[in-house]
Design a protein around this motif. Structure first.
Motif, PDB file in Angstrom:
ATOM      1  N   GLU A 244      -0.319  48.681  25.922  1.00 22.38           N
ATOM      2  CA  GLU A 244       0.851  49.230  26.630  1.00 22.38           C
ATOM      3  C   GLU A 244       1.769  48.105  27.088  1.00 22.38           C
ATOM      4  O   GLU A 244       2.999  48.173  26.950  1.00 22.38           O
TER       5      GLU A 244
ATOM      6  N   SER B 262       3.591  46.373  24.088  1.00 24.99           N
ATOM      7  CA  SER B 262       4.602  47.226  23.457  1.00 24.99           C
ATOM      8  C   SER B 262       5.930  47.182  24.195  1.00 24.99           C
ATOM      9  O   SER B 262       6.966  47.538  23.646  1.00 24.99           O
ATOM     10  N   LYS B 263       5.899  46.732  25.454  1.00 33.53           N
ATOM     11  CA  LYS B 263       7.129  46.691  26.264  1.00 33.53           C
ATOM     12  C   LYS B 263       7.820  45.334  26.210  1.00 33.53           C
ATOM     13  O   LYS B 263       8.901  45.172  26.765  1.00 33.53           O
TER      14      LYS B 263
ATOM     15  N   ASP C  10      10.115  42.485  24.969  1.00 36.35           N
ATOM     16  CA  ASP C  10      11.304  42.382  24.119  1.00 36.35           C
ATOM     17  C   ASP C  10      11.250  41.060  23.351  1.00 36.35           C
ATOM     18  O   ASP C  10      11.365  39.993  23.938  1.00 36.35           O
TER      19      ASP C  10
END
Length: 304
Positions: free
Chosen positions: A228, A231-232, A234
């Motif tokens: 999680e 996946s965040k 950038d």
């Protein structure tokens, strides 16, 4: 005395002698400019530093708001500079940096500014310039510099450079946005073989690379949490990110997912049943493709 104790540099007694007052104020302004140049100057290569870049970039945005004339920001990087340091020494590397800055300062316009961004990377700000004009000028400058010969003892070598350039035509563009786009274009210039200038608009034409992230941990909660979080993150436009989780090292090595020419970023638990994290690391190092892997190992012991 009270004024000086409070930090005043000077004071004036009325009625003012205007000629004398103007001379005094002029001296203070000149001293302030001198102090500013010291604090905003990178002494080694002789270029302005990143602090001054923020101020000048802000001035360019204000100028654009008034005149609507775009300006360009270029991020320049000396190609394979680490090899120069390794082969000829850091003193020779410093000489190359100084020669590059001196050359650029001779060739650019008085209104242009060059800044050291970090290491062998430099920023060039070109006021009242569109991207086509910037490309033409920069290609000419970098081509000419690449022909300069450097000598070290009985050896000689040349140093080329690459660059990414972006045209700023919006006074709401923050510096970070312009730098990001110029950096993306610089990355493409490196991918295309170095020794060239790439405009930001051209960088979108190049296919993104794939970055594979692997989480190897026997704790399902840790695996879910890390997936999680990753996946965040950038990573910009350079990479397409693919994330997979594995309960142990055996499952990881048996997966078809690892048989690729992509770059891998692996988060590896240090203590696992069947195959310990150190065993996984050792097996990765033994592979011919070991340089594709960047590994972070989780090594907590005794609940620390």
């Amino acid at each position: 005395m009270q004024a000086f104790k409070l930090g005043a540099d000077d004071f004036f007694v009325k009625p003012l002698d205007m000629e004398e007052s103007l001379l005094q104020i002029g001296h203070h302004i000149e001293r302030k400019r001198m102090f500013n140049s010291f604090s905003m100057f990178d002494e080694l290569p002789g270029a302005y530093n990143r602090t001054y870049l923020k101020e000048i970039y802000s001035q360019q945005l204000s100028s654009y708001a008034r005149s609507k004339e775009s300006f360009c920001l270029a991020l320049l990087d000396l190609d394979l500079f680490k090899g120069i340091n390794d082969q000829y020494g850091h003193l020779m590397g410093d000489q190359v940096l100084q020669a590059f800055v001196e050359y650029m300062k001779r060739e650019i316009r008085p209104t242009d500014h060059i800044f050291r961004y970090g290491g062998e990377e430099f920023i060039l700000l070109l006021p009242k310039t569109n991207v086509k004009e910037a490309e033409t000028v920069l290609n000419r400058l970098l081509e000419s510099f690449s022909k300069k010969m450097f000598t070290h003892k009985k050896s000689s070598f040349y140093c080329s450079s690459s660059g990414g350039v972006v045209e700023v035509h919006n006074n709401e563009w923050l510096l970070n946005k312009a730098l990001h786009q110029a950096d993306e274009a610089l990355y493409v210039a490196k991918e295309l073989g170095r020794k060239k200038i790439v405009a930001s608009s051209q960088s979108k034409l190049v296919k993104r690379r794939t970055l594979r992230m692997a989480i190897i941990d026997d704790d399902s909660i840790i695996r879910t949490m890390l997936k999680e979080l990753l996946s965040k993150i950038d990573v910009g436009d350079r990479y397409e990110v693919k994330i997979e989780v594995f309960k142990d090292g055996i499952e990881f090595f048996e997966s078809e997912w690892i048989h690729s020419s992509d770059q891998y970023f692996v988060i590896l638990d240090g203590m696992m049943p069947k195959m310990d994290g150190l065993e996984v690391l050792q097996k990765l190092r033994q592979q011919k493709r070991h340089d594709q892997y960047t590994v972070i190992m989780l090594t907590s012991r005794n609940s620390e």
